[in-house]
Design an enzyme around this catalytic site. Structure first.
Site, short mmCIF file in Angstrom:
data_model
loop_
_atom_site.label_atom_id
_atom_site.label_comp_id
_atom_site.label_asym_id
_atom_site.label_seq_id
_atom_site.Cartn_x
_atom_site.Cartn_y
_atom_site.Cartn_z
N GLY A 51 0.86 -1.19 0.00
CA GLY A 51 0.00 0.00 0.00
C GLY A 51 0.89 1.23 0.00
O GLY A 51 0.78 2.11 0.85
N LEU A 53 2.77 1.18 6.02
CA LEU A 53 2.80 2.54 6.57
C LEU A 53 1.43 3.20 6.40
O LEU A 53 0.94 3.34 5.27
CB LEU A 53 3.90 3.35 5.85
CG LEU A 53 5.31 3.26 6.46
CD1 LEU A 53 5.73 1.87 6.85
CD2 LEU A 53 6.34 3.90 5.57
N ASP A 79 -5.09 1.67 5.67
CA ASP A 79 -6.48 2.09 5.90
C ASP A 79 -6.99 1.46 7.20
O ASP A 79 -6.82 0.26 7.42
CB ASP A 79 -7.34 1.67 4.71
CG ASP A 79 -6.86 2.34 3.42
OD1 ASP A 79 -6.47 3.52 3.49
OD2 ASP A 79 -6.86 1.69 2.36
N GLU A 114 3.87 10.33 2.20
CA GLU A 114 2.96 11.47 2.06
C GLU A 114 1.95 11.47 3.21
O GLU A 114 1.63 12.52 3.77
CB GLU A 114 2.25 11.37 0.70
CG GLU A 114 3.16 11.65 -0.49
CD GLU A 114 4.32 10.69 -0.71
OE1 GLU A 114 4.26 9.52 -0.27
OE2 GLU A 114 5.33 11.11 -1.32
N ASN A 155 -3.48 -6.14 -5.77
CA ASN A 155 -4.14 -6.27 -4.47
C ASN A 155 -3.25 -7.18 -3.62
O ASN A 155 -3.28 -8.40 -3.76
CB ASN A 155 -5.53 -6.88 -4.65
CG ASN A 155 -6.28 -6.94 -3.34
OD1 ASN A 155 -5.67 -6.87 -2.27
ND2 ASN A 155 -7.58 -7.05 -3.41
N LEU A 174 -2.84 -0.63 -4.84
CA LEU A 174 -4.08 -1.08 -5.45
C LEU A 174 -4.65 -0.08 -6.45
O LEU A 174 -5.23 -0.45 -7.47
CB LEU A 174 -5.10 -1.34 -4.33
CG LEU A 174 -6.44 -1.93 -4.70
CD1 LEU A 174 -6.28 -3.26 -5.42
CD2 LEU A 174 -7.30 -2.12 -3.44
#
Ligand code: SAM
Length: 228
Positions: A46, A122, A125, A201, A102, A70
């Site tokens: 991710g 990191l 979700d 970010e 995925n 993803l």
């Protein structure tokens, strides 16, 4: 949906030479050569916009790393970002790349058993609602897969600004027989840990807003190792 991106049937099915042309040449003529070529050692799951890869690249210039993302547009952005960095810094950033996939479904399609030395999660979700916990990228079931692709002694790094998710990730890692918490002194001495909160970010957004972060760093252990 998954039908929009290619799914390799096994790690040997992925042409990594197109990702790391400076390190790997296409060995289609001699598949036996594959064993001699360097393999990806770090995976950022991710990876979002790729900030961690960009920071890790010069720290470990001979280590191949990949981000898994993803979202199509985000993975395309990371691809372009890396190509631009390579173009303006000849000879650098050749060790990082990205795939759109995925990771919760296809990790073992990309990596062999024990291939990775570091795996990163990191600011994943949070999936707050209890019925959605099964969609969290750290779970007891998925830790089986992460243990499979990590070498014994390899390290899993997680960080979040959501305390409840931080507790959950620690709980899962503490409950899994193939992971053991790393001592605080060792964590503090690891240069990679310093990047967890600041390189990406999402981390920078949390820092700008003065948010707290919660990390868990664990080692992949052999089944017979005593758990300290
Ligand atoms: N790690 C980055 C950072 O710290 O800036 C991104 C964090 S963002 C909150 C979570 C990222 O995970 C998103 O870019 C999302 O698209 C990606 N993601 C969520 N589920 C995923 C999955 N199953 N496989 C790959 N990427 C996934």
């Amino acid at each position: 949906s998954d039908s929009h991106f290619p799914i390799p049937i096994s790690p040997a099915d992925v042409d990594y030479s197109s990702h790391y042309p400076h390190f790997l040449h296409s060995s289609k003529n001699d598949p036996d050569e594959d064993d001699l070529l360097p393999k990806i050692r770090f995976a950022d799951i991710g990876c979002g916009f790729g900030g961690l890869l960009v920071k890790l690249s010069p720290l470990f210039p001979d280590t191949l790393m990949i981000g898994m993302e993803l979202r199509d547009k985000v993975s395309e952005y990371v691809k372009e970002r890396i190509l631009a960095l390579r173009a303006s810094n000849p000879g650098q950033y050749e060790n990082i790349s990205v795939v759109r996939t995925n990771s919760m479904k296809y990790l073992p399609n990309y990596f062999c058993k024990g291939q990775l030395s570091k795996i990163f999660f990191l600011f994943p979700d949070p999936h707050f609602k209890e019925k959605n916990h099964r969609r969290r990228v750290i779970s007891l079931q998925l830790l089986d897969e992460y243990a499979y692709v990590l070498e014994v002694g390899g390290i899993i790094y997680t960080i979040t600004d959501v305390e409840e998710l931080g507790d959950w990730m620690k709980f899962c890692l503490n409950s899994h027989p193939l992971f053991s918490a790393i001592l605080e002194e060792e964590i503090e001495a690891d240069p990679v840990v310093k990047l967890l909160a600041s390189a990406t970010e999402e981390g920078q957004k949390v820092a700008r807003n003065g948010g707290q972060t919660f990390y868990a760093v664990f080692r992949r252990i052999a089944p017979e190792d005593p758990i300290i």
